[in-house]
Design a protein around this motif. Structure first.
Motif, PDB file in Angstrom:
ATOM      1  N   ARG A 138       0.841  -1.187   0.000  1.00  0.00           N
ATOM      2  CA  ARG A 138       0.000   0.000   0.000  1.00  0.00           C
ATOM      3  C   ARG A 138       0.876   1.237   0.000  1.00  0.00           C
ATOM      4  N   THR A 139       0.441   2.189  -0.759  1.00  0.00           N
ATOM      5  CA  THR A 139       1.196   3.432  -0.797  1.00  0.00           C
ATOM      6  C   THR A 139       0.355   4.535  -0.185  1.00  0.00           C
ATOM      7  N   THR A 140       1.022   5.487   0.393  1.00  0.00           N
ATOM      8  CA  THR A 140       0.331   6.632   0.958  1.00  0.00           C
ATOM      9  C   THR A 140      -0.033   7.566  -0.178  1.00  0.00           C
ATOM     10  N   PRO A 141      -1.304   8.016  -0.225  1.00  0.00           N
ATOM     11  CA  PRO A 141      -1.688   8.911  -1.315  1.00  0.00           C
ATOM     12  C   PRO A 141      -0.924  10.227  -1.235  1.00  0.00           C
ATOM     13  N   THR A 142      -0.623  10.744  -2.404  1.00  0.00           N
ATOM     14  CA  THR A 142       0.078  12.014  -2.482  1.00  0.00           C
ATOM     15  C   THR A 142      -0.884  13.127  -2.086  1.00  0.00           C
ATOM     16  N   PRO A 143      -0.476  13.997  -1.149  1.00  0.00           N
ATOM     17  CA  PRO A 143      -1.369  15.091  -0.756  1.00  0.00           C
ATOM     18  C   PRO A 143      -1.679  15.975  -1.967  1.00  0.00           C
ATOM     19  N   GLN A 144      -2.935  16.343  -2.074  1.00  0.00           N
ATOM     20  CA  GLN A 144      -3.370  17.199  -3.175  1.00  0.00           C
ATOM     21  C   GLN A 144      -3.475  18.633  -2.677  1.00  0.00           C
ATOM     22  N   PRO A 145      -3.129  19.589  -3.540  1.00  0.00           N
ATOM     23  CA  PRO A 145      -3.280  20.983  -3.121  1.00  0.00           C
ATOM     24  C   PRO A 145      -4.765  21.296  -2.947  1.00  0.00           C
ATOM     25  N   PRO A 146      -5.099  22.246  -2.060  1.00  0.00           N
ATOM     26  CA  PRO A 146      -6.511  22.572  -1.866  1.00  0.00           C
ATOM     27  C   PRO A 146      -7.131  23.100  -3.147  1.00  0.00           C
ATOM     28  N   LYS A 147      -8.416  22.769  -3.313  1.00  0.00           N
ATOM     29  CA  LYS A 147      -9.123  23.239  -4.495  1.00  0.00           C
ATOM     30  C   LYS A 147      -9.395  24.730  -4.354  1.00  0.00           C
ATOM     31  N   PRO A 148      -9.331  25.465  -5.464  1.00  0.00           N
ATOM     32  CA  PRO A 148      -9.646  26.892  -5.369  1.00  0.00           C
ATOM     33  C   PRO A 148     -11.125  27.062  -5.027  1.00  0.00           C
ATOM     34  N   PRO A 149     -11.476  28.158  -4.333  1.00  0.00           N
ATOM     35  CA  PRO A 149     -12.880  28.354  -3.978  1.00  0.00           C
ATOM     36  C   PRO A 149     -13.747  28.538  -5.210  1.00  0.00           C
ATOM     37  N   VAL A 150     -14.991  28.119  -5.076  1.00  0.00           N
ATOM     38  CA  VAL A 150     -15.957  28.296  -6.144  1.00  0.00           C
ATOM     39  C   VAL A 150     -16.198  29.795  -6.295  1.00  0.00           C
ATOM     40  N   SER A 151     -16.293  30.245  -7.531  1.00  0.00           N
ATOM     41  CA  SER A 151     -16.510  31.662  -7.781  1.00  0.00           C
ATOM     42  C   SER A 151     -17.751  32.148  -7.045  1.00  0.00           C
ATOM     43  N   GLY A 152     -17.614  33.237  -6.321  1.00  0.00           N
ATOM     44  CA  GLY A 152     -18.730  33.820  -5.603  1.00  0.00           C
ATOM     45  C   GLY A 152     -18.990  33.194  -4.240  1.00  0.00           C
ATOM     46  N   GLU A 153     -18.234  32.160  -3.880  1.00  0.00           N
ATOM     47  CA  GLU A 153     -18.436  31.503  -2.592  1.00  0.00           C
ATOM     48  C   GLU A 153     -17.848  32.375  -1.493  1.00  0.00           C
ATOM     49  N   VAL A 154     -18.379  32.239  -0.309  1.00  0.00           N
ATOM     50  CA  VAL A 154     -17.895  32.993   0.836  1.00  0.00           C
ATOM     51  C   VAL A 154     -17.170  32.052   1.775  1.00  0.00           C
ATOM     52  N   PRO A 155     -16.212  32.551   2.552  1.00  0.00           N
ATOM     53  CA  PRO A 155     -15.511  31.672   3.488  1.00  0.00           C
ATOM     54  C   PRO A 155     -16.408  31.308   4.655  1.00  0.00           C
ATOM     55  N   LEU A 156     -16.181  30.131   5.224  1.00  0.00           N
ATOM     56  CA  LEU A 156     -16.881  29.764   6.448  1.00  0.00           C
ATOM     57  C   LEU A 156     -16.363  30.644   7.567  1.00  0.00           C
TER      58      LEU A 156
END
Length: 131
Positions: free
Chosen positions: A10-28
């Motif tokens: 088993r291999t450890t999955p490669t960390p993925q960069p965070p997805k960019p926010p959806v256009s017009g979305e607000v932060p939590l």
């Protein structure tokens, strides 16, 4: 006949960069507790999505969402916010899209984004204070 299957390590999955926010979305607006503000984070949601039908010119079912006092007063049928309990708050039920189609809000307009709904939930959960 004995069959042996080759085991692959088993291999450890490669960390993925965070997805960019959806256009017009607000932060939590949450940490360990609600860190937002009614006037900066909640009323603008109501202004954008609700006031057209629930404001000073039109107040369907007696609901005014153009002020904190109007939101907390609720409709002719009763309150829409149960302070500290988003699960018992009618507002959450109708904006999440789980209510019957005829009472889902907003009608014939784009639905609130997930983060906007979540901010409303966190605000109610923290006591639905004015600021």
């Amino acid at each position: 006949i004995l069959l042996l299957a080759a085991c692959t390590p088993r291999t450890t999955p490669t960390p993925q960069p965070p997805k960019p926010p959806v256009s017009g979305e607000v932060p939590l607006r949450v940490e360990a507790r609600w860190t937002g503000s009614y006037s900066k984070d909640i009323q603008p949601i109501f202004d954008q999505y609700c006031v057209r039908c629930h404001g000073s010119n039109v107040a369907e079912n007696g609901l005014r969402m153009d002020s904190y006092e109007g939101v907390m007063k609720g409709t002719q049928f009763g309150p829409i916010i149960t302070s500290g309990s988003p699960g018992a708050s009618t507002l959450v039920y109708v904006v999440q899209g789980i209510a019957a189609e005829k009472i889902r809000m907003p009608h014939q307009e784009p639905r609130l984004t997930v983060n906007r709904i979540q901010n409303i939930i966190y605000w109610i959960e923290s006591g639905a204070r004015k600021d």
